[in-house]
Design a protein around this motif. Structure first.
Motif, short mmCIF file in Angstrom:
data_model
loop_
_atom_site.label_atom_id
_atom_site.label_comp_id
_atom_site.label_asym_id
_atom_site.label_seq_id
_atom_site.Cartn_x
_atom_site.Cartn_y
_atom_site.Cartn_z
N THR A 190 0.81 -1.23 0.00
CA THR A 190 0.00 0.00 0.00
C THR A 190 0.84 1.27 0.00
OG1 THR A 190 -0.13 0.04 2.42
CG2 THR A 190 -1.85 -1.18 1.24
N SER A 240 2.31 5.04 3.48
CA SER A 240 1.07 4.27 3.35
C SER A 240 0.04 4.81 4.31
CB SER A 240 1.33 2.80 3.66
OG SER A 240 0.12 2.09 3.79
N TYR A 257 -2.00 2.92 5.54
CA TYR A 257 -2.27 1.77 6.40
C TYR A 257 -1.21 1.53 7.48
CZ TYR A 257 -5.98 0.50 3.17
OH TYR A 257 -7.14 0.50 2.41
#
Length: 935
Positions: free
Chosen positions: A283, A297, A299
């Motif tokens: 990601t 990212s 995430y």
């Protein structure tokens, strides 16, 4: 043995309170007559003298074992943290990277957890070896086997005249079962519907009683295992804030900044993050912010635990032996073991150049630079952050042996308690030299000289913007192991006479208690945390002990049938280092019953907290006091301390050290409360109580500003009204030969004051429905009326109820809290709905904008988050005389604090107040309880 029992006609006030406690004790209780009943005199928290009155001058909140079961509480910590009296935010497993993440704390009225006295079976709990918020002694309340709890009694308000030091906010007495006929086995399992956090608990207890019933022994063992909840298992924390008042952006996992250009971002990767696209589960992307571009990212915040994993076991045993008709021997032992695991995530697992190099010169581009590189799970191992969990291992025991009996009209009790708490913290770390050497070898390259005193490099950008090869991460990381312990010895002797002499309202009661003991604390961090071997992390050592003795007395005088006065006094003395700290406290309580169903009550007293071992003996730690005003040198230039604008020394940076202080005085408090209890019917009661605290001499680190201001007054022969004396100034401020500030020392001192006011209320109601069973309703409510803090002498008082900035800085708490339950019992079924209410709290922008009127350029507004209510539902079915099945659903409607996210920026990885709310969501538990072997 004399039990001092008496028979009396139960008046409506007593009947209402007792009836309100009966539903959860036994379904059949609703059919009992509420008329004349024999009541034994019992000792309750808040008095040393046994008595029959349920409501006295001191309010007591009681949570029974049945309340714990039916309301869905999963631990003693859960019970106390959800109490309406717990208005303050707390650190713990839900706050990643807190100082005591492996422990659980609770407090009352927003005051520090250290201001509440915690007892087990009436005896003080051991202090936790690590320090709350890095500097405060407190009790970890997670190692108590909940299935053997008889009841928990919470006593709000200052109680030092009976319980000594620490009882400023109140007292919590956790009473474990003393006797059991037969055996019981409990098996319980549960999980969260959002994922993670599954638990399994099994406990068993059995009672052994001799044929003549002179010997009674209870043995209990409990084991529990629970999995952690990870941030990526919850929508609120799996990414950076996607609902914020600014756009969601990736984290700065691969970042280059120019410190000479306001830390502007520099994108040095010609591939624009393509080579690290596989990081954080594939990601990682190119991210753009106002400062520039980086690779990251959305995430990455999810790779941390938001609830600890834990394996725990407790063993508890108690016994009584009637040696004669007038002597009973007793004892109990509690042993607890906990293995707590947690991960702090990529936000705390990274490498950068700023701490090791300050900055460096990039010879290729001709710019000043600093690098920041977070570690993705793929850098670590196949299992990622699950392979580098931190572990806090707790081992504690507490043993009590004693005897009690009667001598004429006097009851006596003598006991000795020994306890020890050991903590081993196994923390994941980055080794300073290996990690710097690794990145010098692979990224920075050989040093090419210096520029303005800083290193010169020509970095390999392809190597910087690249995953860490398999196995390399382990070459510069590892674990430290820090050891700490506390211990405590306490001898106690009590004499009580419940019939000292007769008065018009009944017999006077008297009690006197003598105590003596000692306690110690030793925090020994891993040496590598102290000598600079660890990158980005340090520690503070400390050790010390103190001895103490005290004398307590209480006199209860029923002057009239309608009027009772109770007085208590206590003297405490502590030997701390070379000093003796002593304090006398007292209280006077009044109970006035103009009619049987109405009680007016009040109490005035003093309370205190002796200097804790950490306050006295915590070791040195360093810091930089940036932006300090050198009042003395400004004074030499003609500037008054009230106006140093334009002075060249108005904003200087000076190195400081802070530490504990063995010469501290006690924290003191004047506390009073007044209230009313009304029972208009035998099945209905109400109570309202008002509390007022004036707390002085609170311990805090002396501010650099106060110390430098004291120096100005002392050197100029002026009156010095600051906390630092002129002797302190000479000892704690160091200047070089030219007069330039070299170093300051700011130890802990008695500097702060607080004023608090609060109202509590409760109601209980029971309604029998004939063949339809019975209903019970109960509720508790707390409203903080006033909360103001003076951080240093001479400072303006801060209004922590109406100033959102200081409310967040000092406590992060709610003004209003409430809880309650509605239970229905019918034949073999008992169903309970429990609610927990948190009133409005200031939102993040009110804190960040320093006021409720602030409006962000995006249009987002400061203000308050709305009230927050969760519900627990339980159903208990007694399938057979010895078998009960239960289903509990906590947070039935899966309430989450996700509505708070819109008030945080898109950069935040925790877009909610995690000191007060959690994101665990709905939990479902099933339990089977089997009883066997009873008489």
């Amino acid at each position: 043995m004399s039990r001092h029992s008496s028979t009396l006609s139960r008046h409506p006030l007593t009947a209402a309170v007792l009836t309100g406690m009966l539903l959860t004790s036994a379904v059949t209780a609703f059919a009992q007559d509420t008329g004349t009943t024999n009541l034994d005199k019992v000792t309750v928290t808040g008095s040393l003298i046994p008595q029959t009155e349920i409501e006295t001058h001191t309010p007591v909140v009681t949570i029974t074992a049945e309340d714990i079961q039916t309301r869905g509480f999963t631990s003693v910590a859960d019970v106390l943290q959800q109490s309406s009296l717990t208005t303050g935010g707390l650190q713990g497993g839900q706050t990643s990277a807190s100082f005591t993440q492996g422990a659980e704390a609770a407090g009352m009225f927003g005051l520090s957890p250290s201001y509440t006295k915690y007892l087990i079976n009436g005896r003080p709990m051991l202090s936790y070896p690590a320090l709350y918020n890095g500097g405060d002694t407190f009790n970890n309340i997670s190692g108590i086997p909940i299935d053997i709890v008889e009841r928990i009694e919470i006593l709000p308000g200052g109680q030092s005249s009976l319980y000594g030091s620490d009882a400023i906010a109140g007292v919590v007495n956790i009473i474990l079962k003393e006797r059991m006929d037969g055996s019981v086995l409990n098996v319980r399992g549960g999980t969260y519907t959002e994922g993670g956090g599954s638990t399994f608990r099994v406990s068993g207890a059995t009672g052994f009683n001799s044929a003549d019933d002179r010997l009674n022994v209870l043995v209990n063992a409990q084991f529990e295992s629970s999995n952690p909840i990870w941030g990526y298992q919850r929508d609120v924390t799996k990414t950076t804030n996607g609902k914020g008042y600014t756009a969601q952006v990736p984290t700065n996992d691969f970042l280059v900044v120019n410190p000479a250009a306001g830390n502007a971002y520099l994108m040095m990767d010609p591939n624009l993050c393509a080579n690290v696209a596989g990081q954080f589960g594939g990601t990682t992307v190119l991210g753009t912010r106002a400062a520039g571009q980086s690779c990251g990212s959305i995430y990455s915040p999810g790779y941390k635990t938001v609830k600890n994993g834990k394996d725990s076991a407790q063993v508890y045993s108690s016994f009584t032996f009637d040696a004669s008709d007038s002597l009973q021997l007793f004892g109990d032992v509690l042993y607890s073991y906990e293995d707590v695991k947690y991960a702090t995530g990529s936000n705390y697992t990274w490498w950068g150049t700023a701490s090791g190099y300050g900055r460096f010169w990039d010879q290729t581009s001709g710019q000043w630079m600093n690098l920041q590189r977070a570690f993705a799970p793929e850098d670590i191992s196949a299992n990622g952050y699950k392979d580098i969990l931190n572990t806090d291992r707790n081992k504690a025991y507490q043993v009590t042996l004693g005897g009690r009996g009667t001598l004429g009209n006097w009851d006596y009790s003598a006991s000795f308690t020994r306890g020890e708490y050991k903590l081993t913290e196994r923390n994941f770390v980055r080794w300073a030299d290996p990690i710097n050497n690794y990145f010098e070898e692979h990224v920075l390259g050989p040093q090419l000289g210096t520029r303005s005193g800083y290193a010169v490099f020509a970095p390999n950008w392809d190597a910087f913007y690249a995953p860490i090869p398999a196995g390399d991460f382990a070459t510069f990381t590892g674990y430290t192991e820090s050891q700490s312990r506390t211990w405590q010895n306490l001898g106690r002797f009590q004499l009580t006479n419940g019939t000292l002499f007769s008065l018009p309202g009944g017999d006077a009661g008297f009690a006197v208690v003598a105590e003596a003991g000692s306690e110690g604390w030793d925090y020994t961090p891993d040496e590598r945390l102290m000598d600079g071997s660890v990158w980005g992390t340090t520690a503070v050592a400390g050790a010390g002990h103190r001895s103490n003795y005290s004398l307590t007395s209480e006199l209860r005088l029923p002057l009239l049938d309608s009027l009772t006065v109770t007085g208590s006094g206590r003297y405490d003395a502590f030997k701390i280092g070379d000093s003796t700290v002593d304090k006398a406290t007292y209280s006077v309580g009044v109970e006035f019953r103009p009619i049987e169903s109405l009680l007016f009550r009040g109490k005035y007293g003093t309370a205190f907290r002796a200097p804790s071992l950490s306050d006295a003996f915590q070791g040195l730690s360093g810091y930089y006091a940036n932006g300090s005003t050198d009042y003395y040198r400004c004074g030499q230039l003609g500037y008054a301390p009230t106006d140093t604008t334009g002075c060249a020394y108005d904003s200087v940076s000076v190195f400081g050290q802070r530490a504990g202080n063995p010469d501290l005085e006690p924290i003191t408090a004047d506390v009073w409360n007044a209230g009313v209890v009304w029972a208009p019917l035998s099945n209905l009661s109400f109570s309202v109580d008002y509390y007022n605290w004036k707390i002085k001499n609170e311990v805090d680190t002396l501010s650099s500003d106060q110390l430098l201001l004291a120096e100005y007054y002392c050197r100029n022969g002026l009156v010095n009204n600051t906390s630092a004396s002129c002797d302190n100034v000479n000892e704690w401020i160091t200047r070089d030969a030219s007069g330039v500030l070299d170093e300051i020392y700011t130890p802990k001192m008695n500097v702060a004051s607080q004023n608090l006011q609060a109202i509590t209320a409760s109601a209980k109601y029971v309604q029998e429905l004939g063949r339809f069973g019975a209903l019970q309703f109960s509720t508790n409510y707390t409203n903080m009326i006033k909360r103001e803090l003076q951080p240093q002498p001479g400072d303006e008082y801060l209004d922590l109820l109406r100033d959102p900035y200081n409310m967040w800085i000092y406590d992060s708490y709610a003004k209003v809290r409430a809880d309650g339950s509605l239970a229905w019992a019918l034949d073999k079924w008992t169903t309970t709905l429990y609610f927990n209410y948190v009133g409005k709290t200031p939102n993040y922008l009110a804190y960040a904008g320093n006021g409720y009127d602030y409006v962000h350029p995006s249009g987002a507004k400061a203000g308050k988050w709305g009230s927050y209510t969760t519900y627990n539902l339980s159903v208990n079915y007694r399938a057979a005389e010895n078998m009960t099945f239960s289903v509990m659903v906590n947070n039935v409607f899966n309430k989450m604090p996700d509505n708070q996210a819109s008030n945080y920026p898109g950069t935040s990885g925790t877009p909610y107040n995690n000191y007060f709310y959690n994101i665990y969501g709905r939990a479902v538990y099933v339990q089977a309880k089997y009883e066997f072997g009873g008489k």
